[in-house]
Motif scaffolding. Structure first.
Motif, PDB file in Angstrom:
ATOM      1  N   UNK A   1      -3.747 -12.220  -2.383  1.00 14.24           N
ATOM      2  CA  UNK A   1      -4.440 -11.001  -1.983  1.00 14.24           C
ATOM      3  C   UNK A   1      -3.504  -9.878  -1.583  1.00 14.24           C
ATOM      4  N   UNK A   2      -2.262  -9.905  -2.058  1.00 13.51           N
ATOM      5  CA  UNK A   2      -1.253  -8.920  -1.678  1.00 13.51           C
ATOM      6  C   UNK A   2      -1.006  -7.938  -2.817  1.00 13.51           C
ATOM      7  N   UNK A   3      -0.313  -6.833  -2.474  1.00 13.65           N
ATOM      8  CA  UNK A   3       0.177  -5.843  -3.453  1.00 13.65           C
ATOM      9  C   UNK A   3      -0.954  -5.145  -4.220  1.00 13.65           C
ATOM     10  N   UNK A   4      -2.100  -4.925  -3.583  1.00 18.42           N
ATOM     11  CA  UNK A   4      -3.214  -4.281  -4.268  1.00 18.42           C
ATOM     12  C   UNK A   4      -2.874  -2.844  -4.647  1.00 18.42           C
ATOM     13  N   UNK A   5      -2.309  -2.101  -3.691  1.00 17.74           N
ATOM     14  CA  UNK A   5      -1.940  -0.712  -3.961  1.00 17.74           C
ATOM     15  C   UNK A   5      -0.842  -0.659  -5.022  1.00 17.74           C
TER      16      UNK A   5
ATOM     17  N   UNK B   1      -6.894   9.644 -10.891  1.00 14.20           N
ATOM     18  CA  UNK B   1      -6.670   8.238 -10.554  1.00 14.20           C
ATOM     19  C   UNK B   1      -6.094   8.085  -9.150  1.00 14.20           C
ATOM     20  N   UNK B   2      -5.128   8.930  -8.801  1.00 13.15           N
ATOM     21  CA  UNK B   2      -4.523   8.843  -7.470  1.00 13.15           C
ATOM     22  C   UNK B   2      -5.527   9.209  -6.380  1.00 13.15           C
ATOM     23  N   UNK B   3      -6.384  10.188  -6.675  1.00  8.99           N
ATOM     24  CA  UNK B   3      -7.403  10.571  -5.697  1.00  8.99           C
ATOM     25  C   UNK B   3      -8.362   9.409  -5.427  1.00  8.99           C
ATOM     26  N   UNK B   4      -8.815   8.754  -6.507  1.00  6.11           N
ATOM     27  CA  UNK B   4      -9.730   7.625  -6.341  1.00  6.11           C
ATOM     28  C   UNK B   4      -9.048   6.502  -5.562  1.00  6.11           C
ATOM     29  N   UNK B   5      -7.787   6.233  -5.894  1.00  4.82           N
ATOM     30  CA  UNK B   5      -7.083   5.147  -5.212  1.00  4.82           C
ATOM     31  C   UNK B   5      -6.882   5.461  -3.729  1.00  4.82           C
ATOM     32  N   UNK B   6      -6.489   6.683  -3.409  1.00  2.00           N
ATOM     33  CA  UNK B   6      -6.255   7.031  -2.009  1.00  2.00           C
ATOM     34  C   UNK B   6      -7.554   7.075  -1.221  1.00  2.00           C
TER      35      UNK B   6
END
Length: 660
Positions: free
Chosen positions: A268-272, A323-328
């Protein structure tokens, strides 16, 4: 034909926009009717794009020179196979091919049995349709495949001779399949974020898609290197050309992604990090397309000066920012319940170091590629970054990667004790020391080759040791003999052992790279008939120079007799081919290849008195590169289609209202 072709493109743009809107309306209203309409639009779009590409192939095959694209890239005497492959020789055809593959992938995802009833489908389809709208807009407004000439020429310009090679029939298609294929995991990732499904579900669902895209990128790079080695006549297989780099960078980042997702699935690590890698990988495919079509670089692969670069920069910027907006916006969910590394001496840490090395390699290649553009923008002078820079930077990176690949299989998850490390690495380390001593005795004293070959040996020994441990453990439990235990162990763990097979292939490629980059020799000599050229252990006798014709082409060829250590090896016939509609002749290399080395001869010039100048190279171990590539492909296919996949369902249970 012109009107039909143009109509299909405008209809494609309209249908892609409609389907895009239909999916959005279906999601907002939670109405299955709109979602189904969007899916039907996707299928219609694929069929329409197929019709468009068939029409363009038809006018290419039948030499209809009223079309500008046909007259620019074909001629009436061109063999039919090269008339058809002219589809990707220019901007308009290659972008149509990209659009066709994009709609094909979108249709495959939307109508996949595994995705039936999955609430992610409209989101994934919308994201991929956003890409399709952009490409259809370009085809409809800027780069038109069915544009007509002002007058009908009697003959076409013909195809660049360098593209008239079997390798160029396959190489571009494989790269495009890899480039466009990365749109699938990108769309899955963004859809999962929108739905707040931040676990590893989307990774498991896209594993095969990502591996398939990686496989095609691998094939594209290998076939490109093989084509350059045989066709360009410069004696190498990788020149760090900007467009070569453009296909190599996403390969590096996707390789990193395929390794790091294992940590997310297990811990469950490194998702970002994983989301950032897949966004970066897709952005790099768009960046590569920008490089080819912007006219900002000089390359044998580039399509020349066009204004498409601006469009691709804008589209790439929009895609990355979105994509970055959705991720953040989902960052707080991504960091929630995230595990931490327990020890530096663990498999998780080795995977992370592997990722950092690969990303550093991608950044080094990126920096070397764009530095000339930056220097020209800042100082007004384009400073060329050549092969020495890339070789100097990438050599220690390759050695570091080999070391990490060597230790990763034998390190435990969570934490490895000193006792376990000693037990696991003792025999591989001792065998590696023996190899290093043998290399020294054989006369290899240069630092990079002896370190490189030693690390390759260490990597092979650790993988063999890991496989043997697995076989031994299974045999002790099941009482199977070792061969049966090996077969059943591999067949039941295809993902792991397919990966190990890929690592074996990478080891073979590394052997070829280390050998050819450090021990090749070259000689350029002008000789008369009967005279000899001596290089390494070879003696080459120049016997004749003659001319022949093939169709409208004239061919100058030399006949050379080859001996090695006094024994007859064979004959080599290097050629220069002169095309009736092309100013520069193409080179056909004369070569004798073995596992030990390639004898590589190019005819450079000749005189009326039949004196000729030859460039002769002895390239050690190059055959190992192509063999390693075959092993990589076999391992990847084994991992993709092997065994039953985990049955997974998304955490998000959103549904759409049924229509009565």
């Amino acid at each position: 034909m012109h009107n039909i072709g143009v109509l299909t493109i405008y209809l494609g743009l309209a249908i892609s926009i409609y389907s895009f809107i239909a999916f959005i309306v279906g999601v907002i209203k939670q109405d299955q009717k709109w979602v189904n309409s969007g899916k039907n639009g996707v299928l219609t779009l694929f069929l329409l794009t197929s019709l468009t590409i068939v029409l363009l192939l038809y006018v290419l095959a039948t030499s209809q020179f009223q079309f500008k694209y046909v007259s620019m890239y074909t001629s009436s005497d061109l063999p039919i196979v090269y008339k058809l492959s002219a589809l990707w020789a220019g901007n308009a055809g290659s972008l149509l091919l990209w659009t066709f593959l994009l709609t094909m992938y979108t249709t495959m995802v939307a109508f996949s049995n595994k995705m039936k009833g999955n609430p992610m489908v409209p989101y994934i389809s919308t994201i991929m349709l956003g890409n399709a709208i952009f490409f259809y807009f370009i085809l409809a407004t800027t780069t038109r495949p069915f544009e007509l000439n002002d007058f009908i020429p009697s003959e076409g310009n013909g195809l660049n001779p360098m593209l008239q090679d079997p390798g160029m029939i396959i190489h571009p298609i494989t790269l495009y399949l890899g480039y466009v294929g990365l749109a699938v995991p990108f769309a899955f990732a963004i859809a999962a974020l929108i739905l707040k499904n931040v676990d590893s579900f989307w990774i498991r669902m896209t594993r095969r898609w990502t591996l398939l895209a990686w496989l095609f990128l691998t094939l594209g790079n290998l076939l490109g290197g093989y084509w350059a080695y045989l066709e360009l006549g410069w004696g190498g297989y990788w020149a760090w050309d900007p467009v070569e780099n453009a296909s190599f960078m996403p390969w590096l980042t996707v390789t990193a992604f395929l390794h790091s997702v294992m940590i997310q699935e297990r811990k469950g690590m490194l998702k970002v990090w994983n989301l950032s890698l897949i966004i970066l990988s897709y952005a790099l495919t768009l960046f590569g397309t920008f490089l080819v079509r912007s006219g900002v670089l000089t390359s044998v692969h580039a399509f020349g000066d066009t204004n498409l670069g601006t469009y691709f920069l804008i589209f790439m910027g929009i895609a990355v920012i979105f994509a970055m907006y959705v991720m953040m916006s989902r960052y707080h969910l991504l960091k929630k319940d995230s595990d931490h590394f327990e020890s530096f001496f663990s498999k998780e840490s080795s995977f992370l170091i592997n990722n950092l090395i690969l990303v550093c390699a991608a950044f080094a290649v990126f920096w070397g590629t764009i530095f000339p553009l930056i220097s020209e923008a800042v100082r007004g002078t384009k400073v060329t970054v050549g092969v020495p820079f890339f070789n100097t930077v990438m050599s220690p990176i390759l050695l570091s990667l080999l070391f990490i690949l060597a230790i990763c299989p034998l390190i435990a998850w969570q934490k490895s004790t000193i006792k376990n490390l000693q037990k696991n690495f003792l025999i591989p380390a001792l065998l590696t020391i023996i190899v290093a001593i043998l290399l020294f005795i054989m006369g290899i004293r240069t630092i990079y080759p002896i370190i490189g070959f030693t690390l390759v040996a260490f990597m092979l020994f650790t993988h063999i040791s890991e496989i043997f441990r697995g076989v031994k453990a299974r045999s002790s439990v099941t009482l199977e003999n070792y061969p049966i235990a090996l077969i059943r162990l591999i067949s039941k763990n295809r993902r792991r052992y397919g990966g190990y097979t890929v690592h074996f292939g990478i080891a073979l490629i590394a052997i070829g790279i280390i050998g050819s980059q450090n021990f090749s020799v070259e000689s350029m000599k002008t000789v008369a008939i009967g005279e000899k050229i001596n290089i390494a252990d070879f003696e080459i006798t120049y016997e004749n120079l003659a001319q022949k014709s093939e169709g409208l082409n004239d061919i100058i060829f030399a006949e050379l007799k080859v001996q090695k250590n006094g024994k007859h090896v064979g004959y080599i016939q290097p050629e220069k081919i002169f095309y009736s509609n092309w100013q520069q002749p193409s080179t056909e290399v004369g070569m004798i290849s073995s596992w030990q080395e390639d004898l590589y001869i190019v005819i450079s010039a000749w005189e009326r008195d039949l004196r000729a100048t030859f460039v002769v190279r002895v390239n050690p171990l190059v055959k190992w590169i192509w063999t390693g590539g075959v092993v990589v492909v076999i391992g990847t296919l084994f991992a993709i289609w092997g065994g039953r996949q985990n049955q997974v369902i998304p955490r998000y249970r959103g549904t759409v209202r049924k229509v009565t």
